[in-house]
Design a protein around this motif. Structure first.
Motif, PDB file in Angstrom:
ATOM      1  N   ALA A  92       0.846  -1.191   0.000  1.00 56.32           N
ATOM      2  CA  ALA A  92       0.000   0.000   0.000  1.00 56.32           C
ATOM      3  C   ALA A  92       0.877   1.236   0.000  1.00 56.32           C
ATOM      4  O   ALA A  92       1.808   1.342   0.799  1.00 56.32           O
ATOM      5  N   SER A  93       0.558   2.164  -0.892  1.00 58.98           N
ATOM      6  CA  SER A  93       1.382   3.366  -1.009  1.00 58.98           C
ATOM      7  C   SER A  93       0.515   4.576  -1.304  1.00 58.98           C
ATOM      8  O   SER A  93      -0.550   4.470  -1.915  1.00 58.98           O
ATOM      9  N   SER A  94       0.997   5.737  -0.885  1.00 55.27           N
ATOM     10  CA  SER A  94       0.294   6.992  -1.160  1.00 55.27           C
ATOM     11  C   SER A  94       0.581   7.500  -2.568  1.00 55.27           C
ATOM     12  O   SER A  94       0.074   8.547  -2.958  1.00 55.27           O
ATOM     13  N   SER A  95       1.382   6.760  -3.331  1.00 49.26           N
ATOM     14  CA  SER A  95       1.675   7.137  -4.708  1.00 49.26           C
ATOM     15  C   SER A  95       0.763   6.368  -5.654  1.00 49.26           C
ATOM     16  O   SER A  95       0.116   5.393  -5.272  1.00 49.26           O
ATOM     17  N   ASN A  96       0.722   6.795  -6.897  1.00 52.56           N
ATOM     18  CA  ASN A  96      -0.011   6.071  -7.928  1.00 52.56           C
ATOM     19  C   ASN A  96       0.969   5.174  -8.684  1.00 52.56           C
ATOM     20  O   ASN A  96       2.057   5.613  -9.059  1.00 52.56           O
ATOM     21  N   PHE A  97       0.581   3.927  -8.892  1.00 56.30           N
ATOM     22  CA  PHE A  97       1.467   2.961  -9.551  1.00 56.30           C
ATOM     23  C   PHE A  97       1.207   2.926 -11.057  1.00 56.30           C
ATOM     24  O   PHE A  97       0.050   2.915 -11.497  1.00 56.30           O
ATOM     25  N   SER A  98       2.290   2.879 -11.821  1.00 59.09           N
ATOM     26  CA  SER A  98       2.176   2.747 -13.270  1.00 59.09           C
ATOM     27  C   SER A  98       1.859   1.302 -13.633  1.00 59.09           C
ATOM     28  O   SER A  98       1.953   0.391 -12.805  1.00 59.09           O
ATOM     29  N   LYS A  99       1.503   1.065 -14.882  1.00 63.49           N
ATOM     30  CA  LYS A  99       1.225  -0.302 -15.340  1.00 63.49           C
ATOM     31  C   LYS A  99       2.481  -1.165 -15.219  1.00 63.49           C
ATOM     32  O   LYS A  99       2.414  -2.340 -14.827  1.00 63.49           O
ATOM     33  N   LYS A 100       3.629  -0.584 -15.530  1.00 68.24           N
ATOM     34  CA  LYS A 100       4.873  -1.342 -15.433  1.00 68.24           C
ATOM     35  C   LYS A 100       5.138  -1.751 -13.990  1.00 68.24           C
ATOM     36  O   LYS A 100       5.585  -2.882 -13.722  1.00 68.24           O
ATOM     37  N   PHE A 132      -2.024 -11.781  -3.587  1.00 68.86           N
ATOM     38  CA  PHE A 132      -1.362 -10.487  -3.383  1.00 68.86           C
ATOM     39  C   PHE A 132      -2.209  -9.362  -3.981  1.00 68.86           C
ATOM     40  O   PHE A 132      -2.968  -9.562  -4.940  1.00 68.86           O
ATOM     41  N   TYR A 133      -2.032  -8.182  -3.393  1.00 71.71           N
ATOM     42  CA  TYR A 133      -2.786  -6.998  -3.808  1.00 71.71           C
ATOM     43  C   TYR A 133      -1.878  -5.780  -3.729  1.00 71.71           C
ATOM     44  O   TYR A 133      -1.031  -5.685  -2.834  1.00 71.71           O
ATOM     45  N   ILE A 134      -2.104  -4.861  -4.648  1.00 71.36           N
ATOM     46  CA  ILE A 134      -1.362  -3.599  -4.630  1.00 71.36           C
ATOM     47  C   ILE A 134      -2.374  -2.455  -4.562  1.00 71.36           C
ATOM     48  O   ILE A 134      -3.324  -2.395  -5.339  1.00 71.36           O
ATOM     49  N   TYR A 135      -2.186  -1.581  -3.596  1.00 70.32           N
ATOM     50  CA  TYR A 135      -3.102  -0.464  -3.391  1.00 70.32           C
ATOM     51  C   TYR A 135      -2.329   0.849  -3.537  1.00 70.32           C
ATOM     52  O   TYR A 135      -1.465   1.162  -2.727  1.00 70.32           O
ATOM     53  N   GLY A 136      -2.653   1.590  -4.599  1.00 76.21           N
ATOM     54  CA  GLY A 136      -2.079   2.918  -4.781  1.00 76.21           C
ATOM     55  C   GLY A 136      -3.003   3.984  -4.208  1.00 76.21           C
ATOM     56  O   GLY A 136      -4.016   3.690  -3.552  1.00 76.21           O
ATOM     57  N   LYS A 137      -2.654   5.204  -4.456  1.00 77.24           N
ATOM     58  CA  LYS A 137      -3.418   6.329  -3.911  1.00 77.24           C
ATOM     59  C   LYS A 137      -4.889   6.254  -4.319  1.00 77.24           C
ATOM     60  O   LYS A 137      -5.788   6.466  -3.485  1.00 77.24           O
TER      61      LYS A 137
END
Length: 370
Positions: A112-120, A137-142
Motif C-alpha cells: 500500500a502506497s500513497s503514490s499512484n502505480f504505473s502499469k509497469k 497479493f494486492y497492490i493499493y495505490g493512492k
C-alpha cells in the motif's frame, strides 16, 4: 445560492509515516478473517515489514460428509510506503527484501502506497510475487485507498485522519434539498403552481425587520409589493423587479422605453406609512407615461421587463397569513447587501400578448419617445 463542491485529492503526505501505517491497518481489518494483526513497524522489530497478519482459514479434510475442518493459519505481509513515487525497480527490491527475511514464504502480500502505480510497476509487482511463490497479493495505490475511504463504512476513518465526512455532507445536502422542496411546496400552495404564478401579488420583506412597518426612506424601500413571474431559474422564484412601458418593432427589433417611470411598483395595495404625497406623485407620473404609450400603435405596444430571482435557500418563511399592515402573502427573505435578489437579472421586451417577446439589443434602441 449554494455552490456545488467536490472533494479534492486526499493529502496522504500530510500523515506521519506511522499514521499512514495505522490507516492501512484499520482499512484491512475486515478484508479477511484475521486471527491477529500486528503493527510490527511501530514496535521497531519489523525487519522492514510494517504489518504482519495471520489469517484464519478453515480447510476441509475431504469431500466426504463426515469430513472435518481444521484451522490453517495463513501469514500475510502488509508493506506501507507513504512516498510520492515508487519505481518498478524499487517495488521489486522491497518485495524481495520483505520475503527474503522470512523463514517461510508468506501466503499473502499487500503493498500500500500513497503514490499512484504505473502499469509497469503493477506488472513487476505481480511477476515478482508469482516468481517467489506467494499465493495471493494486492497492490493499493493512492486511487485505490481513496476509493476505500470514500465508502460509507470507512467514513469514520476519512474523518479521523483527514477531517472529511462524506456522510455528513450527504446528510447536509439532503437537508438542504428537503428545505428547498418544502419552500417550493409552500410557494405553490400559497401563491400559485408552476404554470399559475404569473402576476400574483406578494409582499417581500427582510428577515431582520427592526423598524417594520415604519418607513424612513421612500426612495430605498426595504419591503414592498411585487408581482411574481415564474419559477425560474432552478430553485428560484422570479418577480417583476422593474417594468417600463415600451415601443417595439417586432420585425426589425427596434425598440424604446419610457424609462423615467417604473410601473412594476404596485399602486395597490398601499404600503403602510408611505406618505400620501408619494402616491400623488406616483399617480401623476403614471398618467403621463400612459398618455405617451397610448399613442403607440397597439401592435407595437410592449413592456420592457427586468426579472430578478430569489433563491429558495434565502427564503426564510412563506407567510400566508400576513399582518394588519400588509395583506398576505408575505415572503420573508435573508437580504444580502440590502437586496433579496440574486445578482443576475433577465431582461426581455414583452408585447401585450404574453407570447410575443424578444431580448432587447442595445444597438437597436431608437429615440421613439420624446
Amino acid at each position: 445560492m449554494s455552490i456545488t463542491r467536490t472533494i479534492n485529492p486526499i493529502h496522504f503526505e500530510d500523515l506521519e509515516p506511522h499514521r499512514f501505517e495505522d490507516l492501512i491497518r484499520q482499512l484491512i481489518y475486515d478484508f479477511k478473517d484475521w486471527k491477529s494483526i500486528e503493527a510490527t513497524g511501530r514496535l521497531g522489530s519489523d525487519d522492514g515489514i510494517d504489518i504482519l497478519a495471520i489469517e484464519n482459514y478453515f480447510v476441509k479434510t475431504s469431500d466426504d460428509e463426515e469430513s472435518e475442518y481444521f484451522d490453517e493459519e495463513r501469514v500475510w505481509i502488509i508493506q506501507c510506503k507513504r512516498e510520492q513515487n515508487i519505481s518498478p525497480k524499487k517495488i521489486e527490491t522491497i518485495i524481495r527484501n520483505d520475503i527474503g527475511k522470512q523463514t517461510e514464504i508468506p501466503f499473502g502480500y499487500i503493498l500500500a502506497s500513497s503514490s499512484n502505480f504505473s502499469k509497469k510497476s503493477r506488472d513487476i509487482f505481480k511477476l515478482t510475487l508469482n516468481e517467489l511463490g506467494v499465493k495471493e497479493f494486492y497492490i493499493y495505490g493512492k486511487a485505490e485507498i481513496e476509493d476505500l475511504l470514500f465508502q460509507p463504512k470507512y467514513d469514520h476513518l476519512l474523518f479521523a485522519y483527514f477531517g472529511i465526512s462524506l456522510q455528513k455532507r450527504k446528510r447536509s445536502l439532503k437537508s438542504n434539498l428537503m428545505a428547498r422542496l418544502t419552500t417550493k411546496r409552500k410557494l405553490t400552495k400559497v401563491i400559485g403552481g408552476i404554470d399559475a404564478v404569473d402576476y400574483q401579488t406578494v409582499f417581500i420583506k427582510p428577515s431582520e425587520q427592526f423598524d417594520y412597518p415604519k418607513i424612513h426612506d421612500d426612495k430605498n424601500l426595504a419591503w414592498r409589493f411585487y408581482e411574481t413571474a415564474c419559477y425560474q431559474p432552478a430553485d428560484c422564484i422570479s418577480v417583476y423587479a422593474k417594468k417600463y412601458l415600451a415601443y417595439v418593432n417586432w420585425e426589425t427589433g427596434e425598440w424604446d422605453m419610457i424609462e423615467n417611470f417604473d410601473i412594476a411598483f404596485r399602486r395597490y395595495p398601499n404600503i403602510w406609512s408611505l406618505d400620501e404625497k408619494f402616491y400623488d406623485k406616483y399617480d401623476k407620473h403614471l398618467s403621463e407615461a400612459y398618455e405617451k404609450w397610448n399613442l403607440v400603435e397597439p401592435n407595437n405596444q410592449a413592456f420592457h421587463i427586468e426579472l430578478k430571482a430569489i433563491h429558495f435557500d434565502r427564503i426564510v418563511l412563506v407567510d400566508e397569513i400576513g399582518d394588519a399592515y400588509h395583506e398576505p402573502p408575505h415572503i420573508v427573505v435573508d437580504y444580502i447587501n440590502g437586496s433579496p435578489f440574486e445578482n443576475k437579472n433577465h431582461i426581455i421586451l414583452r408585447g401585450t400578448s404574453p407570447h410575443q417577446f424578444l431580448k432587447p439589443e442595445e444597438e437597436k434602441r431608437i429615440k421613439y419617445f420624446k
